[in-house]
Design a protein around this motif. Structure first.
Motif, mmCIF file in Angstrom:
data_model
loop_
_atom_site.group_PDB
_atom_site.id
_atom_site.type_symbol
_atom_site.label_atom_id
_atom_site.label_comp_id
_atom_site.label_asym_id
_atom_site.label_seq_id
_atom_site.Cartn_x
_atom_site.Cartn_y
_atom_site.Cartn_z
ATOM 1 N N VAL A 61 0.795 -1.236 0.000
ATOM 2 C CA VAL A 61 0.000 0.000 0.000
ATOM 3 C C VAL A 61 0.822 1.279 0.000
ATOM 4 O O VAL A 61 0.275 2.344 -0.225
ATOM 5 C CB VAL A 61 -0.987 0.038 1.199
ATOM 6 C CG1 VAL A 61 -1.957 -1.103 1.131
ATOM 7 C CG2 VAL A 61 -0.255 0.065 2.508
ATOM 8 N N GLY A 62 2.090 1.223 0.284
ATOM 9 C CA GLY A 62 2.889 2.446 0.307
ATOM 10 C C GLY A 62 3.224 2.856 1.728
ATOM 11 O O GLY A 62 2.691 2.329 2.694
ATOM 12 N N PRO A 63 4.113 3.847 1.849
ATOM 13 C CA PRO A 63 4.677 4.159 3.164
ATOM 14 C C PRO A 63 3.835 5.009 4.102
ATOM 15 O O PRO A 63 4.042 4.960 5.299
ATOM 16 C CB PRO A 63 5.968 4.891 2.816
ATOM 17 C CG PRO A 63 5.725 5.484 1.481
ATOM 18 C CD PRO A 63 4.791 4.547 0.776
ATOM 19 N N ASP A 64 2.906 5.799 3.638
ATOM 20 C CA ASP A 64 2.230 6.760 4.509
ATOM 21 C C ASP A 64 0.834 6.287 4.894
ATOM 22 O O ASP A 64 -0.172 6.846 4.448
ATOM 23 C CB ASP A 64 2.154 8.130 3.825
ATOM 24 C CG ASP A 64 3.531 8.718 3.597
ATOM 25 O OD1 ASP A 64 4.389 8.502 4.454
ATOM 26 O OD2 ASP A 64 3.734 9.377 2.564
ATOM 27 N N ARG A 65 0.751 5.298 5.763
ATOM 28 C CA ARG A 65 -0.528 4.770 6.221
ATOM 29 C C ARG A 65 -0.516 4.657 7.741
ATOM 30 O O ARG A 65 0.514 4.395 8.361
ATOM 31 C CB ARG A 65 -0.807 3.388 5.635
ATOM 32 C CG ARG A 65 -0.812 3.313 4.145
ATOM 33 C CD ARG A 65 -2.078 3.866 3.589
ATOM 34 N NE ARG A 65 -2.061 3.632 2.143
ATOM 35 C CZ ARG A 65 -2.754 4.316 1.310
ATOM 36 N NH1 ARG A 65 -3.542 5.261 1.730
ATOM 37 N NH2 ARG A 65 -2.694 4.078 0.023
ATOM 38 N N LEU A 66 -1.675 4.827 8.341
ATOM 39 C CA LEU A 66 -1.799 4.711 9.793
ATOM 40 C C LEU A 66 -1.525 3.276 10.241
ATOM 41 O O LEU A 66 -0.891 3.051 11.282
ATOM 42 C CB LEU A 66 -3.195 5.151 10.239
ATOM 43 C CG LEU A 66 -3.480 5.026 11.732
ATOM 44 C CD1 LEU A 66 -2.545 5.938 12.521
ATOM 45 C CD2 LEU A 66 -4.928 5.352 12.027
ATOM 46 N N LEU A 67 -1.968 2.300 9.455
ATOM 47 C CA LEU A 67 -1.736 0.900 9.797
ATOM 48 C C LEU A 67 -0.248 0.601 9.918
ATOM 49 O O LEU A 67 0.177 -0.136 10.807
ATOM 50 C CB LEU A 67 -2.386 -0.011 8.748
ATOM 51 C CG LEU A 67 -2.176 -1.508 8.927
ATOM 52 C CD1 LEU A 67 -2.783 -1.979 10.241
ATOM 53 C CD2 LEU A 67 -2.751 -2.272 7.757
ATOM 54 N N LEU A 68 0.544 1.194 9.056
ATOM 55 C CA LEU A 68 1.994 0.983 9.124
ATOM 56 C C LEU A 68 2.592 1.581 10.393
ATOM 57 O O LEU A 68 3.492 0.993 10.990
ATOM 58 C CB LEU A 68 2.673 1.566 7.895
ATOM 59 C CG LEU A 68 2.433 0.776 6.614
ATOM 60 C CD1 LEU A 68 2.985 1.538 5.427
ATOM 61 C CD2 LEU A 68 3.060 -0.588 6.708
ATOM 62 N N GLU A 69 2.104 2.731 10.800
ATOM 63 C CA GLU A 69 2.579 3.327 12.046
ATOM 64 C C GLU A 69 2.228 2.444 13.243
ATOM 65 O O GLU A 69 3.039 2.266 14.158
ATOM 66 C CB GLU A 69 1.987 4.728 12.235
ATOM 67 C CG GLU A 69 2.453 5.740 11.224
ATOM 68 C CD GLU A 69 3.942 6.021 11.328
ATOM 69 O OE1 GLU A 69 4.477 6.025 12.450
ATOM 70 O OE2 GLU A 69 4.559 6.224 10.267
ATOM 71 N N VAL A 70 1.030 1.882 13.225
ATOM 72 C CA VAL A 70 0.601 0.997 14.313
ATOM 73 C C VAL A 70 1.458 -0.267 14.335
ATOM 74 O O VAL A 70 1.924 -0.703 15.398
ATOM 75 C CB VAL A 70 -0.895 0.657 14.173
ATOM 76 C CG1 VAL A 70 -1.304 -0.435 15.139
ATOM 77 C CG2 VAL A 70 -1.744 1.893 14.373
ATOM 78 N N LEU A 71 1.688 -0.865 13.160
ATOM 79 C CA LEU A 71 2.522 -2.069 13.098
ATOM 80 C C LEU A 71 3.962 -1.774 13.519
ATOM 81 O O LEU A 71 4.585 -2.574 14.221
ATOM 82 C CB LEU A 71 2.493 -2.658 11.691
ATOM 83 C CG LEU A 71 1.218 -3.381 11.291
ATOM 84 C CD1 LEU A 71 1.261 -3.755 9.821
ATOM 85 C CD2 LEU A 71 1.019 -4.624 12.136
ATOM 86 N N ARG A 72 4.491 -0.636 13.094
ATOM 87 C CA ARG A 72 5.860 -0.277 13.461
ATOM 88 C C ARG A 72 5.986 -0.067 14.970
ATOM 89 O O ARG A 72 6.921 -0.552 15.604
ATOM 90 C CB ARG A 72 6.295 0.983 12.718
ATOM 91 C CG ARG A 72 7.760 1.310 12.946
ATOM 92 C CD ARG A 72 8.195 2.558 12.221
ATOM 93 N NE ARG A 72 7.827 2.503 10.823
ATOM 94 C CZ ARG A 72 7.420 3.557 10.114
ATOM 95 N NH1 ARG A 72 7.339 4.743 10.677
ATOM 96 N NH2 ARG A 72 7.109 3.437 8.847
#
Length: 100
Positions: A61-72
């Motif tokens: 999906v690309g780098p700027d997602r809320l889900l990625l921040e939560v997973l990180r």
């Protein structure tokens, strides 16, 4: 064209590599679950699964997602818990079996 081909090939590679590493960590945990470091190995398995999911979502999906921040942030929290659990396990082993 090369960037999109490389991107398309990296998604299955990330899935297969992460799944293989996670499976090996779970197998190691089954072997060492009764040892003092069984919890540490279980946390490593969970951490590997979280990092695999993070990278698959990142590539999809690309780098700027809320889900990625939560997973990180979840992965960093698991790393902190892993380090603290390893330290506590080591201290327990040292207390039960002091060096001579």
């Amino acid at each position: 064209m090369t960037d999109s081909l490389l991107h398309a090939l990296s998604v299955p590679f990330a899935i297969v590599t992460g799944t293989g590493a996670g499976l090996l960590a779970v197998l190691l945990w089954e072997i060492l679950s009764a040892s003092p470091f069984g919890r540490v190995i279980a946390l490593v398995s969970l951490l590997m699964a979280t990092i695999t999911i993070y990278h698959v979502v990142l590539l999809a999906v690309g780098p700027d997602r809320l889900l990625l921040e939560v997973l990180r942030s979840g992965a960093y929290t698991l790393v902190a818990v892993l380090v603290l659990t390893a330290i506590r396990s080591h201290q327990t082993v040292q207390q039960e079996h002091p060096p001579e």
